[in-house]
Design an enzyme around this catalytic site. Structure first.
Site, PDB file in Angstrom:
ATOM      1  N   SER A  40       3.660   2.292   7.780  1.00 56.74           N
ATOM      2  CA  SER A  40       4.467   2.136   6.574  1.00 56.74           C
ATOM      3  C   SER A  40       5.943   2.454   6.865  1.00 56.74           C
ATOM      4  O   SER A  40       6.548   1.814   7.714  1.00 56.74           O
ATOM      5  CB  SER A  40       3.896   3.000   5.449  1.00 56.74           C
ATOM      6  OG  SER A  40       4.357   2.581   4.185  1.00 56.74           O
ATOM      7  N   ASP A 156      -0.658  -1.630   3.304  1.00 57.78           N
ATOM      8  CA  ASP A 156      -0.178  -0.371   3.888  1.00 57.78           C
ATOM      9  C   ASP A 156      -1.253   0.332   4.719  1.00 57.78           C
ATOM     10  O   ASP A 156      -2.364   0.576   4.247  1.00 57.78           O
ATOM     11  CB  ASP A 156       0.267   0.546   2.737  1.00 57.78           C
ATOM     12  CG  ASP A 156       1.107   1.717   3.206  1.00 57.78           C
ATOM     13  OD1 ASP A 156       0.735   2.367   4.197  1.00 57.78           O
ATOM     14  OD2 ASP A 156       2.138   1.987   2.570  1.00 57.78           O
TER      15      ASP A 156
END
Length: 266
Positions: A40, A156
């Site tokens: 991320s 993510d």
């Protein structure tokens, strides 16, 4: 002989700006990573670092970010499977990393982590276009549209693998320094959720923290140094206090450069 240093840069939204300060402190001390794995925001910062973009260049960009500078609202939220699309973030990354840059082009070996919603598995991205991979690793479910890639539907990586220790070890790192900018989200929150969205995000944070704590314990033998910047109750979902996150990351780096230097034998 100097040992190979691997950095595992964890997910963390706005709190992930601390990675920039941390890497800046290492740069000033003459310490460079041999391998980097990110998730991320850790993937975004890690990709810039491995592409040779200085943290001094990255710092003013990330500490002044606003949501509408990196994302656009989807016209059909249900069909797009997310409130926003990261088209502006892609363009911003292209300006600094290069639109056609592949993993093979990077100065420092790099991998990033995403989650495949179809198989439910963690996916380690290490080939092809870097920016496509970073966008996938950063697409928070619900907030941003998933990324379709090679028959997968990627979001993510922090959903399952917040701090990619295993991946950086597999790259060949002999010394592993993990930076978890989220820390213990269960105890760091000072106020209860105020609405449905905050309640859902709080639920995700609780699960995320418990999963990360378990994985940290199981992989403790592989981790030479686990670091968490002192970010208090800073909200990872709000682009506020970004300069504060940078400063705390820098402080963390400065406090540990000598220890890292000893671990790698410098």
């Amino acid at each position: 002989m100097k040992k190979k240093l691997g950095l595992a840069l964890g997910a963390g939204g706005a709190r992930g700006v601390a990675h920039v300060g941390f890497l800046q402190a290492l740069d000033e001390a003459g310490i460079r990573a041999d391998y980097v794995a990110g998730c991320s925001m850790g993937a975004i910062v890690g990709a810039c670092y491995c592409a040779g973009v200085s943290m001094q260049t990255v710092q003013p960009i990330l500490t002044t970010l606003r949501l509408l500078r990196i994302a656009s609202l989807n016209a059909n939220i249900m069909r797009a499977c997310g409130l926003f699309r990261l088209n502006k973030a892609r363009k911003l990354l292209e300006d600094y990393i290069g639109a056609e840059t592949t993993f093979a082009d990077l100065a420092v070996p790099f991998r990033c982590i995403a989650t495949d919603l179809l198989s439910g598995k963690t996916v380690c991205l290490k080939e092809g276009g870097v920016i496509d991979a970073v966008i996938a690793s950063s697409s928070v479910p619900g907030a941003f549209s998933p990324v379709e890639r090679e028959g997968m539907l990627l979001v993510d990586g922090g959903v399952i693998e917040r701090v990619p220790v295993r991946e950086v070890k597999d790259m060949g790192a002999e010394v592993i320094v993990a930076v978890d900018v989220l820390g213990d989200l269960v105890t760091s929150v000072s106020e209860p959720p105020a609405n449905l969205i905050e309640t859902f995000l709080r639920y995700i944070d609780v699960i995320d923290t418990r999963v990360t704590q378990g994985k940290r314990l199981r992989r403790s033998k592989d981790i030479d140094l686990w670091l968490e910047p002192a970010l208090g109750d800073m909200n990872q979902y709000k682009v506020k206090h970004l300069a504060f996150a940078y400063d705390k990351g820098y402080e963390l780096g400065r406090a540990n450069v000598e220890k890292i230097a000893r671990l790698i034998g410098e």
